[in-house]
Design a protein around this motif. Structure first.
Motif, PDB file in Angstrom:
ATOM      1  N   ALA A  34      15.217 119.137  -8.519  1.00 21.26           N
ATOM      2  CA  ALA A  34      15.587 119.589  -7.175  1.00 21.26           C
ATOM      3  C   ALA A  34      15.294 118.489  -6.160  1.00 21.26           C
ATOM      4  CB  ALA A  34      14.821 120.851  -6.821  1.00 21.26           C
ATOM      5  N   THR A  35      16.198 118.363  -5.187  1.00 22.39           N
ATOM      6  CA  THR A  35      16.042 117.336  -4.151  1.00 22.39           C
ATOM      7  C   THR A  35      15.324 117.878  -2.928  1.00 22.39           C
ATOM      8  OG1 THR A  35      18.129 117.880  -3.052  1.00 22.39           O
ATOM      9  CG2 THR A  35      18.211 116.277  -4.871  1.00 22.39           C
ATOM     10  N   GLY A  36      15.304 119.207  -2.782  1.00 16.02           N
ATOM     11  CA  GLY A  36      14.721 119.805  -1.590  1.00 16.02           C
ATOM     12  C   GLY A  36      15.745 120.010  -0.484  1.00 16.02           C
ATOM     13  N   ALA A  42      22.539 122.837  -4.433  1.00 12.40           N
ATOM     14  CA  ALA A  42      23.611 123.759  -4.822  1.00 12.40           C
ATOM     15  C   ALA A  42      24.691 123.004  -5.600  1.00 12.40           C
ATOM     16  CB  ALA A  42      24.214 124.432  -3.593  1.00 12.40           C
ATOM     17  N   GLY A  43      25.002 121.777  -5.171  1.00 17.12           N
ATOM     18  CA  GLY A  43      25.985 120.967  -5.893  1.00 17.12           C
ATOM     19  C   GLY A  43      25.486 120.602  -7.276  1.00 17.12           C
ATOM     20  N   LEU A  44      24.216 120.239  -7.386  1.00 17.82           N
ATOM     21  CA  LEU A  44      23.638 119.920  -8.690  1.00 17.82           C
ATOM     22  C   LEU A  44      23.655 121.135  -9.610  1.00 17.82           C
ATOM     23  CD1 LEU A  44      20.592 117.703  -7.653  1.00 17.82           C
ATOM     24  CD2 LEU A  44      22.762 116.959  -8.649  1.00 17.82           C
TER      25      LEU A  44
END
Length: 79
Positions: A34-36, A42-44
């Motif tokens: 997760a990027t935060g 959501a795209g990932l």
């Protein structure tokens, strides 16, 4: 000097054993971090959902995720 032995013929090479599920989509097993940033995450998540899906269904998702990420980057310039 002894006569050299002619090379022995090993015979036909056996066919490799079939791989279970060969020809079917296989999961890549890539873990996403997760990027935060909710829009990027959501795209990932959409890309992660493609694991095991036939490749002919990937293009529409790739295009959608690309557009979402482009919009997210563009929004950074507006803020």
């Amino acid at each position: 000097m002894p006569d050299p032995q002619p090379p022995t013929d090993p015979g036909p090479t056996p066919a490799p054993a079939p791989v279970p599920g060969a020809g079917e989509p296989q999961p890549l097993g890539v873990e996403l971090t997760a990027t935060g940033h909710p829009a990027v995450d959501a795209g990932l998540a959409r890309l992660e959902a493609l694991d095991g899906v036939p490749t002919d269904a990937h293009l529409a998702v790739y295009e959608d995720v690309h557009q979402r990420l482009a919009d997210t980057l563009a929004a950074l310039d507006r803020d």
